[in-house]
Design a protein around this motif. Sequence first.
Motif, PDB file in Angstrom:
ATOM      1  N   UNK A 125      -4.634   1.561  10.594  1.00  0.00           N
ATOM      2  CA  UNK A 125      -5.699   0.820   9.599  1.00  0.00           C
ATOM      3  C   UNK A 125      -5.133   1.239   8.217  1.00  0.00           C
ATOM      4  N   UNK A 126      -5.039   2.615   8.160  1.00  0.00           N
ATOM      5  CA  UNK A 126      -4.554   3.218   6.737  1.00  0.00           C
ATOM      6  C   UNK A 126      -3.181   2.784   6.490  1.00  0.00           C
ATOM      7  N   UNK A 127      -2.350   2.675   7.390  1.00  0.00           N
ATOM      8  CA  UNK A 127      -1.041   2.208   7.265  1.00  0.00           C
ATOM      9  C   UNK A 127      -0.932   0.640   6.649  1.00  0.00           C
ATOM     10  N   UNK A 128      -1.824  -0.088   7.564  1.00  0.00           N
ATOM     11  CA  UNK A 128      -1.842  -1.450   6.986  1.00  0.00           C
ATOM     12  C   UNK A 128      -2.610  -1.664   5.560  1.00  0.00           C
ATOM     13  N   UNK A 129      -3.420  -0.843   5.334  1.00  0.00           N
ATOM     14  CA  UNK A 129      -4.051  -0.609   3.759  1.00  0.00           C
ATOM     15  C   UNK A 129      -2.933  -0.483   2.906  1.00  0.00           C
ATOM     16  N   UNK A 130      -2.011   0.437   2.939  1.00  0.00           N
ATOM     17  CA  UNK A 130      -1.207   0.926   2.162  1.00  0.00           C
ATOM     18  C   UNK A 130      -0.106  -0.207   2.082  1.00  0.00           C
ATOM     19  N   UNK A 131       0.382  -0.865   3.234  1.00  0.00           N
ATOM     20  CA  UNK A 131       1.420  -2.053   3.026  1.00  0.00           C
ATOM     21  C   UNK A 131       0.742  -3.168   2.390  1.00  0.00           C
ATOM     22  N   UNK A 132      -0.527  -3.537   2.402  1.00  0.00           N
ATOM     23  CA  UNK A 132      -1.260  -4.394   1.942  1.00  0.00           C
ATOM     24  C   UNK A 132      -1.262  -4.147   0.058  1.00  0.00           C
ATOM     25  N   UNK A 133      -1.312  -2.942  -0.344  1.00  0.00           N
ATOM     26  CA  UNK A 133      -1.198  -2.563  -1.509  1.00  0.00           C
ATOM     27  C   UNK A 133      -0.077  -2.763  -2.147  1.00  0.00           C
ATOM     28  N   UNK A 134       1.148  -2.303  -1.371  1.00  0.00           N
ATOM     29  CA  UNK A 134       2.469  -2.316  -1.678  1.00  0.00           C
ATOM     30  C   UNK A 134       2.988  -3.773  -2.030  1.00  0.00           C
ATOM     31  N   UNK A 135       2.423  -4.655  -0.820  1.00  0.00           N
ATOM     32  CA  UNK A 135       2.810  -6.344  -1.051  1.00  0.00           C
ATOM     33  C   UNK A 135       2.277  -6.711  -2.309  1.00  0.00           C
TER      34      UNK A 135
END
Length: 151
Positions: free
Chosen positions: A47-57
């Motif tokens: 979930x932390x990885x998904x959050x990071x990917x969302x911010x980057x996108x």
Amino acid sequence: MSTSGSDQDCVDLQVVFTRPPQWNPLEYGPSKKVCLQGRIVEWPWFLLQQEQQCWERFRNVFEKYVVVPRPVPAPPGPVERWIASLRGDEAATVRAELDTVEQLDHARDGDFLAEIRADLAARFLRWANSEGGPGAVDRSPPRSDPGRDSS
């Protein structure tokens, strides 16, 4: 609410929704148990990885269509801080605009794209120049009488 050092306490959360056209009865969706202890919330790595990917996108899409002054600091930079500050209708509007610009045909939808870019830039600059914006600490207070120093 919790305070540092308090015992662990768990909360069960569940999505409740309805469907048109009747909007009744209530339907129950997925649920999740979240445990808090003091001020620490433990999230699984994925979930932390998904959050990071969302911010980057979001940052990448935003910076692709709106000029952000350089140099941009490492995350969380001003774009991430601005997006995190969004609430309610403004958050929904910005998300829709960022999703929409990726779907537009630049040749056919050039005018619409320009309008969305202008709106995103205006929203970002309004935040950047606000009291909570990135330069708020560095700005001096306005003078009471333009052109004259107050004594």
